[in-house]
Motif scaffolding. Structure first.
Motif, PDB file in Angstrom:
ATOM      1  N   GLY A   1      -7.855  -5.007   7.425  1.00  0.00           N
ATOM      2  CA  GLY A   1      -8.683  -4.453   6.344  1.00  0.00           C
ATOM      3  C   GLY A   1     -10.163  -4.581   6.658  1.00  0.00           C
ATOM      4  N   THR A   2     -10.968  -3.947   5.812  1.00  0.00           N
ATOM      5  CA  THR A   2     -12.425  -3.900   6.035  1.00  0.00           C
ATOM      6  C   THR A   2     -13.051  -5.280   6.137  1.00  0.00           C
TER       7      THR A   2
ATOM      8  N   MET B   1     -13.628  -6.109   9.629  1.00  0.00           N
ATOM      9  CA  MET B   1     -13.876  -4.991  10.552  1.00  0.00           C
ATOM     10  C   MET B   1     -15.311  -5.014  11.107  1.00  0.00           C
TER      11      MET B   1
ATOM     12  N   ASP C   1      -5.774  -1.497   9.665  1.00  0.00           N
ATOM     13  CA  ASP C   1      -6.359  -0.808   8.517  1.00  0.00           C
ATOM     14  C   ASP C   1      -5.153  -0.602   7.600  1.00  0.00           C
ATOM     15  N   SER C   2      -5.290  -0.856   6.314  1.00  0.00           N
ATOM     16  CA  SER C   2      -4.095  -0.862   5.462  1.00  0.00           C
ATOM     17  C   SER C   2      -3.459   0.519   5.328  1.00  0.00           C
ATOM     18  N   SER C   3      -4.162   1.565   5.746  1.00  0.00           N
ATOM     19  CA  SER C   3      -3.549   2.898   5.740  1.00  0.00           C
ATOM     20  C   SER C   3      -2.417   2.968   6.765  1.00  0.00           C
TER      21      SER C   3
ATOM     22  N   GLY D   1      -6.407  -4.707   3.639  1.00  0.00           N
ATOM     23  CA  GLY D   1      -7.274  -3.570   3.335  1.00  0.00           C
ATOM     24  C   GLY D   1      -7.060  -3.113   1.897  1.00  0.00           C
ATOM     25  N   THR D   2      -8.094  -2.500   1.337  1.00  0.00           N
ATOM     26  CA  THR D   2      -7.997  -2.131  -0.080  1.00  0.00           C
ATOM     27  C   THR D   2      -7.189  -0.853  -0.308  1.00  0.00           C
ATOM     28  N   ASP D   3      -7.117   0.012   0.739  1.00  0.00           N
ATOM     29  CA  ASP D   3      -6.504   1.331   0.506  1.00  0.00           C
ATOM     30  C   ASP D   3      -5.074   1.244  -0.017  1.00  0.00           C
TER      31      ASP D   3
ATOM     32  N   SER E   1     -12.084  -6.595   1.057  1.00  0.00           N
ATOM     33  CA  SER E   1     -13.445  -6.246   0.643  1.00  0.00           C
ATOM     34  C   SER E   1     -13.738  -4.780   0.929  1.00  0.00           C
ATOM     35  N   GLN E   2     -14.857  -4.336   0.397  1.00  0.00           N
ATOM     36  CA  GLN E   2     -15.308  -2.963   0.615  1.00  0.00           C
ATOM     37  C   GLN E   2     -16.309  -2.910   1.774  1.00  0.00           C
TER      38      GLN E   2
END
Ligand SMILES: NC(=O)C[C@H](N)C(=O)O
Length: 615
Positions: free
Chosen positions: A46-47, A50, A117-119, A148-150, A175-176
């Motif tokens: 996740g971000t 990153m 990345d959560s996608s 990741g938030t997605d 986080s964003q």
């Protein structure tokens, strides 16, 4: 024989005494009397972790722990050095500065490879997280999942169903903006999640973001450009972290069970989300509902409505439900619930759809995936489960509404004599008075009194001024029925009193074998430190010939072969002080458990003891 010395109950103290005893300090910041809580942080990506490569953000492997070490709000290097933290817990362990409750939160980071990345996440990744929590469950007080938030709302929902009979907090966060950037939300989110996971027994899968703790299966991502990225439209937050961290205990979901924690990693992938839109064709719907599809979340209009002037569409839905596809009706609206108040809603019920109440589509989808994987359940049982509230994912009508606080004569009389009339003050009195009252009822085994307190709206899981809950008291007294009652009303086997004792420690100390068995069945366990220190206690019991005590420690999970502080085992102590029956007992217990070689070893020891001359 050497005399026994009291065990050093506290892990940080024991670390100091065992390997760093050259360090002596009276500095309150590094005080060895601070209690420690342990949290496992599973970093999936996740971000939050990153960095920029070729102008796009992507996860960076093996950088997170190093980055955190440089952040004093997230790591106290002085304390780590003074207490030999790395030698004891490993290189990936960090420790927060001391918190105002005089607690140290020690956290270990388990970094996944590759970081995602959560996608890119799939149901297999949910299974991996679940398995890692299960594997490490007994070694930690709580768990934080960096994600990741997605797709965080999907993972949180799925884990809430997969984690059956959960007794400890599991908190997803992320986080964003990456934690390495100057202005970021990662530090606050991680810190808040750690503080809650390490200090409060909230037995739920939660999501922490932007100062709020939410139930994980109630959230949805609503904003790509704000730190306030999540919303829980149909349920108030479980906690808010502002000047104080305030837990909304009345909302916290409880397992109500006497069954051990387990993770069900089986998930069915033949599920899908279909969003209605004006003009959708029946061939689109038909194609979507084709085998192998087994479960669908239909996102409908408003309070669960669909066109009732489209027999072609309704026929496709009916054909699918008749052939065994489970279709859940959820609203496209962010807030609110489905109901059959319109003709356009009733047609869906007639077509065999199940009302999804106020579930989010993320929760409904992962619930379908979980329920459809239960191979031993028939279709009707699966449908029933889908309509039930399993983990607080949907609101249900209050069955037998609670008595209002002001209905309680007792509280009324006290409030009157204190001239209190407002609701907040009344609630404050209730919260101050009911834990000791509930403990008093638990002491004399009075279930009816506990029922009455519960009806008054009291939470039977709260501790008194010493953090002692009714379950601690019932465990001390050996009231088995009452222990069962409390466990089936949400009491936590992981509650610790001010001295760090759990109900299991209490039941062992007061030798209530049946209570110990029930608590163990529910998942209670000694901590790693308690297990390490058990040897000295076992030696002491062996020296005094206490067979009952030894048996209970063994039922509670202690290894009877664990050496005491001076390296001697219970059996060696019993032999040295001439407690023949203890030696025989320990040989018997261990030969039942241990491998042939170990049993053989102790049998030999017993024989040599039997042939020894009486002293
Ligand atoms: N803020 C984030 O974490 C977004 C990122 N794309 C993820 O879900 O992994």
């Amino acid at each position: 024989m050497e005399p026994f010395c009291p065990t050093h109950r506290h892990p940080s103290r024991r670390r100091k005494l065992s390997s760093c005893n050259s360090v002596e300090t009276t500095d309150p910041v590094t005080s060895p009397t601070a209690a420690e809580a342990r949290v496992l942080v599973i970093n999936t990506g996740g971000t939050i972790g990153m960095t920029l490569h070729d102008d796009v953000l992507a996860p960076k492997a093996n950088a997170f722990v190093k980055g955190l070490r440089k952040l004093p709000i997230l790591h106290d290097e002085v304390y780590a050095q003074q207490t030999c933290l790395y030698e004891y817990y490993g290189e990936n362990t960090l420790v927060l500065p001391i918190v105002y409750t005089n607690k140290r939160i020690v956290y270990t980071i388990l970094e996944y490879s590759p970081l995602l990345d959560s996608s890119n996440m799939t149901t297999d990744d949910w299974g991996r997280i679940g398995k890692d929590i299960e594997k490490n469950y007994e070694n930690y007080d709580g768990f934080v999942i960096l994600h990741g938030t997605d797709t965080m709302a999907y993972t949180a929902s799925a884990l809430s169903f997969m984690c059956e009979h959960l007794g400890k907090p599991i908190i997803l966060t992320g986080s964003q903006v990456p934690i390495y950037e100057m202005r970021n939300d990662g530090r606050d989110n991680l810190l808040g999640a750690l503080l809650i996971a390490g200090q409060f027994v909230i037995p739920e899968v939660c999501l922490y973001f932007y100062n709020k703790l939410y139930r994980g299966n109630r959230v949805t991502k609503v904003d790509t450009g704000s730190f306030n990225a999540f919303s829980s439209p149909n349920l108030a937050p479980l906690a808010t972290a502002e000047v104080d961290i305030t837990i909304n205990w009345d909302t916290v979901w409880r397992a109500n069970t006497t069954t051990k924690f387990q993770v069900s990693t089986e998930l069915n992938r033949n599920v899908g989300l279909l969003r209605l839109f004006p003009g959708i064709t029946s061939s689109t719907v038909r194609a979507f509902l084709q085998p192998p599809m087994q479960g669908v979340v239909l996102e409908t209009y408003g309070s669960g409505n669909a066109p009732d002037n489209r027999p072609d569409l309704l026929e496709e839905l009916k054909k699918a439900t008749d052939s065994g596809v489970i279709i859940i009706n959820c609203t496209q609206c962010l807030r609110g619930t489905v109901s059959a108040s319109y003709a356009t809603g009733k047609v869906l019920m007639d077509a065999g759809l199940i009302a999804g109440g106020d579930m989010t589509p993320e929760a409904a989808l992962s619930k379908l995936s979980y329920v459809l994987a239960k191979e031993d359940l028939k279709l009707d049982a699966r449908k029933k489960m889908m309509a039930q509230n399993l983990r607080g994912e949907m609101s249900t009508d209050l069955v037998g509404a609670k008595l209002c606080l002001s209905d309680s004569r007792f509280i009324q009389v006290i409030a009157k004599s204190l001239s209190i009339s407002c609701k907040e003050e009344l609630e404050a009195i209730r919260d101050a008075l009911t834990p000791p009252l509930a403990c008093a009822a638990a002491k004399i085994g009075d279930i009816e009194a506990l029922e009455a307190l519960k009806e008054m709206g009291s939470n039977l899981c709260l501790g008194d001024y010493d953090g002692r809950t009714p379950l601690h008291i019932a465990a001390c007294e050996g009231h088995l029925k009452l222990v069962k009652y409390l466990l089936s009303h949400g009491a936590s086997v992981y509650a610790k009193d001010r001295y760090g004792d759990t109900p299991l420690c209490n039941a062992v100390r007061f030798k209530h074998k049946e209570v110990v068995k029930l608590l163990r069945k529910t998942g209670a366990h000694f901590s790693r430190e308690e297990l390490e220190e058990a040897g000295t206690e076992l030696c002491s019991l062996a020296a005094s010939g206490d067979l009952d005590g030894l048996e209970i420690w063994s039922i509670a999970g202690a290894d009877l072969n664990k050496p005491g502080y001076d390296g001697q085992t219970a059996i060696q102590v019993a032999q040295a002080v001439g407690k023949k029956e203890v030696v025989a007992f320990l040989v018997h217990c261990m030969s039942n458990k241990a491998k042939v070689t170990t049993a053989f070893h102790f049998a030999a020891l017993y024989l040599s003891f039997s042939s020894a001359k009486p002293q």
